[in-house]
Design an enzyme around this catalytic site. Structure first.
Site, PDB file in Angstrom:
ATOM      1  N   ASP A   1       0.858  -1.194  -0.012  1.00 52.78           N
ATOM      2  CA  ASP A   1       0.055  -0.029  -0.049  1.00 52.78           C
ATOM      3  C   ASP A   1       0.853   1.146   0.108  1.00 52.78           C
ATOM      4  O   ASP A   1       0.542   2.209  -0.898  1.00 52.78           O
ATOM      5  CB  ASP A   1      -0.883  -0.010   1.229  1.00 52.78           C
ATOM      6  CG  ASP A   1      -1.620   1.188   1.502  1.00 52.78           C
ATOM      7  OD1 ASP A   1      -2.610   1.534   0.782  1.00 52.78           O
ATOM      8  OD2 ASP A   1      -1.292   1.838   2.479  1.00 52.78           O
TER       9      ASP A   1
ATOM     10  N   GLU B   1      -2.184  -5.174  -3.683  1.00 53.25           N
ATOM     11  CA  GLU B   1      -1.288  -4.482  -2.837  1.00 53.25           C
ATOM     12  C   GLU B   1      -0.258  -5.230  -2.075  1.00 53.25           C
ATOM     13  O   GLU B   1       0.865  -4.914  -2.304  1.00 53.25           O
ATOM     14  CB  GLU B   1      -2.171  -3.513  -1.711  1.00 53.25           C
ATOM     15  CG  GLU B   1      -3.086  -2.531  -1.931  1.00 53.25           C
ATOM     16  CD  GLU B   1      -3.634  -1.903  -0.889  1.00 53.25           C
ATOM     17  OE1 GLU B   1      -3.876  -0.564  -0.908  1.00 53.25           O
ATOM     18  OE2 GLU B   1      -3.953  -2.376   0.203  1.00 53.25           O
TER      19      GLU B   1
END
EC number: 3.1.26.3
Lengths: 249, 249
Positions: B72, B142
């Site tokens: 992320d 992610e």
């Protein structure tokens, strides 16, 4: 007119200018550990928006706010990787909480002062005091990370963050010990008592583009506590804290 | 017993295992553009927490959640830099809003499906349907970015994000046009009408470690509208929106 043998004032002006530039470059090198290539990036990193706002809102892209946006991301990534490697058995919630404690406003302001960024930040004198009271220095620190990233790439920026900011100024170990991990405590309780526990999560979009999460602690198929938050982890952490209260711990 | 000339079943087992591994490596190479060195990282990236949760909460570090945390951050940095360079005259608020539109839950889920991550994600069949309905695939994406970062470094991860995710699947131009920038509109209004405008910002800590910001739009020294939000930009954006209403626009 200058007396014979005395330099023309114009040369003095240039010498002062060059001297100032050299001092600035030297300061950046000392702080970041790497000599600047594109010195303009660093000038930008220290330009507070109050200085350009007199030219109107539309001049704000000439302030350090854009670099702060970029530097915030770079800083977050460097710290994320550091924590990821340092704590191989900790869960995401712990890593998230640790990172937010390391890169929060207060912590960044304090590091920025320690490395002397307040002496480099340029702001509008009239707005100076009000601006100072907020997070001018911490924001400039983020912008500086952004400048190093653009000037020398990710590796150098990462090294700056870890070697010059994190390691000298953040006591990660002490922080670990004071990080109240309600989730871990609840897990330990469940293990000790042979209980089966899980979280049930729901998320809902809120006005303003924010997601609000709700977490329910379920022990042996019975919901015992609920927590709300702006991230999954926050909701779970709060639910865990309340579950511990319900369980009389 | 196998007939003579037919391979022993045990070899078939290994062949299938190796074949599966080869197919997995091939899939990763096709998706990320780079052959994996440490294939275990990618296996981890596709391990949903439901698969390890049967072993208890404490096994969660063996799921992709930690890689998701790291990925992320890397994704956010790559997109931040992309936007920073692409829009040199836009302010931080615009960049922040654009990024959150690019990397939001829904957008990541949709990209993850387009590159076929749903076929790679491993989850517990019993929890499968409930889990699928949330953001399993976006989270795995992610985590995959995190795996590429750990396996090959930032440059390769950045290239993966930009060349394989952003450019083929995100219509940044269309997004720019639909990004309702109330702040820009307000600035344009002020410029057209020769008004002096600024924002006055205050922040306050809220329970749960959240900061809440309040922004006041001040036109010619008179406050005309207020906005609250969880970031400075959000507060300013809302205040600008309300100011435009007050001004009858």
């Amino acid at each position: 007119m200058p007396k014979p043998g005395q330099p023309l004032p114009i040369f003095g002006f240039f010498r002062r200018l060059i001297g100032r530039d050299r001092a600035f470059r030297q300061a950046i090198t000392t702080i970041t550990g790497t000599a600047p290539s594109n010195v303009q990036l660093y000038r930008l990193a220290f330009t507070h928006s109050s200085l350009v706002r007199q030219q109107g809102e539309q001049a704000r892209h000439q302030s350090n706010e854009r670099l702060e946006f970029l530097g915030d991301a770079v800083l977050g990534t460097a710290v994320a990787e550091y924590l990821f490697r340092k704590f191989p058995y900790e869960q995401e919630g712990f890593l998230t909480e640790m990172r937010s404690r390391i890169v929060n406003r207060e912590s960044l302001n304090s590091i920025a002062l320690k490395i002397g960024l307040d002496k480099l930040v340029q702001l509008d004198a009239a707005q100076g005091r009000a601006a100072r009271s907020r997070s001018v220095n911490g924001n400039a620190l983020e912008a500086l990370v952004g400048a190093v990233y653009l000037d020398h790439g990710y590796k150098t920026a990462r090294k700056f963050v870890l070697a010059r900011l994190l390691k000298p100024f953040v006591d990660v170990k002490a922080m670990t010990e004071t990080t109240t991990n309600f989730k871990s405590k609840l897990i330990e309780w469940a293990q000790r008592n042979g209980k089966n526990m899980r979280y049930e999560l729901t998320g809902e979009a809120r006005p303003g583009g924010v997601m609000e999460f709700s977490a329910v602690v379920v022990v042996d198929d019975e919901p015992i506590a609920t927590g709300m938050g702006l991230s999954k982890k926050q909701a779970e952490q709060l639910a865990a804290e309340r579950a511990l209260t319900v369980l009389g711990m």
